[in-house]
Design a protein around this motif. Structure first.
Motif, PDB file in Angstrom:
ATOM      1  N   ARG A 143       0.835  -1.196   0.000  1.00 27.21           N
ATOM      2  CA  ARG A 143       0.000   0.000   0.000  1.00 27.21           C
ATOM      3  C   ARG A 143       0.875   1.253   0.000  1.00 27.21           C
ATOM      4  NH1 ARG A 143      -1.442  -2.159   4.648  1.00 27.21           N
ATOM      5  NH2 ARG A 143      -1.246  -0.164   5.733  1.00 27.21           N
ATOM      6  N   ASP A 144       0.379   2.293  -0.652  1.00 25.61           N
ATOM      7  CA  ASP A 144       1.081   3.571  -0.629  1.00 25.61           C
ATOM      8  C   ASP A 144       1.088   4.140   0.777  1.00 25.61           C
ATOM      9  OD1 ASP A 144       1.538   3.395  -3.289  1.00 25.61           O
ATOM     10  OD2 ASP A 144      -0.032   4.792  -3.896  1.00 25.61           O
ATOM     11  N   HIS A 145       2.210   4.719   1.138  1.00 25.75           N
ATOM     12  CA  HIS A 145       2.367   5.471   2.386  1.00 25.75           C
ATOM     13  C   HIS A 145       2.256   4.617   3.649  1.00 25.75           C
ATOM     14  CE1 HIS A 145       2.302   8.882  -0.242  1.00 25.75           C
ATOM     15  NE2 HIS A 145       1.050   8.668  -0.599  1.00 25.75           N
ATOM     16  N   ARG A 152       3.620   2.995   6.804  1.00 25.10           N
ATOM     17  CA  ARG A 152       4.724   3.508   7.610  1.00 25.10           C
ATOM     18  C   ARG A 152       5.599   2.352   8.085  1.00 25.10           C
ATOM     19  NH1 ARG A 152       3.202   7.474  12.248  1.00 25.10           N
ATOM     20  NH2 ARG A 152       5.485   7.654  12.185  1.00 25.10           N
ATOM     21  N   GLU A 183       7.204   3.198  -2.368  1.00 24.45           N
ATOM     22  CA  GLU A 183       5.900   3.790  -2.068  1.00 24.45           C
ATOM     23  C   GLU A 183       5.638   3.932  -0.577  1.00 24.45           C
ATOM     24  OE1 GLU A 183       5.065  -0.633  -2.751  1.00 24.45           O
ATOM     25  OE2 GLU A 183       6.698   0.808  -2.890  1.00 24.45           O
ATOM     26  N   ALA A 184       6.517   3.377   0.263  1.00 25.71           N
ATOM     27  CA  ALA A 184       6.308   3.399   1.704  1.00 25.71           C
ATOM     28  C   ALA A 184       6.771   4.720   2.316  1.00 25.71           C
ATOM     29  CB  ALA A 184       7.048   2.236   2.355  1.00 25.71           C
ATOM     30  N   ASP A 185       6.196   5.039   3.467  1.00 26.50           N
ATOM     31  CA  ASP A 185       6.643   6.174   4.283  1.00 26.50           C
ATOM     32  C   ASP A 185       7.730   5.631   5.206  1.00 26.50           C
ATOM     33  OD1 ASP A 185       7.027   8.270   5.999  1.00 26.50           O
ATOM     34  OD2 ASP A 185       4.923   8.517   6.529  1.00 26.50           O
TER      35      ASP A 185
END
Length: 353
Positions: A2-4, A6, A26-28
């Motif tokens: 998933r985008d963002h 954490r 795409e990760a935070d």
């Protein structure tokens, strides 16, 4: 992924860490390291020495709200200070695990190693049930095995925490070549000399599992995506033998029995003529080959780079500067290294290049 989402990554500037950052665009991302890089590169960097007594409290703050912690941090220098290395490895992992629990992080992914396994008894590949009791002569192996026991305790005490352990073979990539070289050779030896070795003295029975850093990072990504738990062996075919090593170095293999080679390495280590802890030879002669079937079945993982190509890439990195050119040996490095060899003392800060 998933985008963002954490994710916190300890040791994010290391050999595997740099590959993991590439695999999670795409990760935070929060990178936890002792010395954050000048270029943030889209990562939130946090300075923290995992071995320090106050690390748990600091990490608990950093891990608040993250969905997973990928623990990659491990010390390799100073090679003669086993206590310091153990503090980073074992105490550091304990602090990470304590902070994961305190912050309520649901998933902990730990980078273990083939070095955690007991010595092989044959060349038949072993699966994840092989004992993780380590190779007695190697401090690195003992620490890896002790961390496995620590994680066993964490899982028993916190059954709701998802814990995964990746056990790769020798991890290589081009950008790590220079660091790998400096673990073994003093600065007096030019990097280019790696390609000029006339012979490679090694026991003919040496066989090593090898894996590219990007393939380890791909496994990390899959573990995170699937919320996977348990242990996963990671190695690429074919296993690397002495002929592969000699070919990569452009040298001719000369058989030297493991015991004789170990004795010579021990003398060089004692005389401070080498940075290579002879325990690494104990490890090289004892680590088992690994069955990677579980990672393939449960994660859908397959290595994209062969073991021999990963080895060749790492050797190429040993002889190149970061920009791909031939590195220049700096005079101050030579003087500092010569002083260290003569006096047996670590150089002062102003003597360092």
């Amino acid at each position: 992924m998933r985008d963002h989402v954490r994710i916190a990554v300890t040791g994010a500037t290391g050999n595997v860490g740099t590959a993991v950052l590439r695999a999670l665009p795409e990760a935070d991302l929060t990178g936890v390291v002792r010395r954050p890089p000048a270029d943030a590169g889209g990562v939130r960097w946090v300075a923290c020495d995992l071995a320090e007594a106050g690390a748990t409290a600091r990490l608990t703050e950093v891990f608040a709200g993250v969905e997973a912690v990928v623990h990659l941090a491990w010390g390799f220098q100073p090679g003669r200070d086993d206590a310091r290395l153990r503090a980073t490895a074992v105490d550091g992992t304990r602090h990470v695990a304590e902070a994961v629990v305190a912050a309520g992080v649901p998933h902990l992914v730990h980078l273990s190693s083939v070095g955690a396994y007991a010595p092989r008894t044959s060349l038949d590949p072993v699966d994840e049930s092989w004992p993780t009791t380590g190779v007695p002569g190697s401090a690195y192996s003992r620490d890896k095995a002790d961390v496995e026991r620590l994680l066993d305790d964490v899982e028993r005490a916190h059954p709701d925490l998802r814990v995964a352990r990746l056990r790769p073979g020798l991890v290589g990539q081009r950008s790590a070549g220079s660091a790998l070289l400096r673990y073994a050779l003093p600065a007096l030896v030019p990097s280019a000399a790696v390609r000029l070795l006339p012979v490679l003295p090694m026991d003919r029975g040496t066989v090593l599992p090898v894996i590219h850093a990007d393939d380890v990072a791909d496994a990390v990504r899959r573990v995170l995506e699937q919320g996977a738990t348990g242990a996963f062996n990671l190695a690429a075919p074919p296993p690397v033998d002495v002929h592969d090593l000699a070919r990569a170095l452009g040298a001719r293999h000369v058989h030297v029995p493991a015991a004789a080679l170990r004795a010579a390495a021990g003398l060089a280590w004692t005389a401070r003529l080498s940075r290579l802890d002879p325990g690494w030879l104990d490890l090289a002669h004892a680590v088992p080959l690994m069955d990677t079937g579980r990672a393939e079945r449960e994660l859908g993982w397959r290595p994209a780079v062969s073991a021999t190509d990963a080895l060749a890439e790492a050797v190429a990195g040993m002889t190149e500067a970061p920009d791909g050119g031939t590195p220049v040996l700096r005079p101050r490095s030579v003087l500092a290294e010569a002083r260290r060899l003569v006096t047996g003392r670590t150089t002062s800060r102003r003597d360092r290049p």
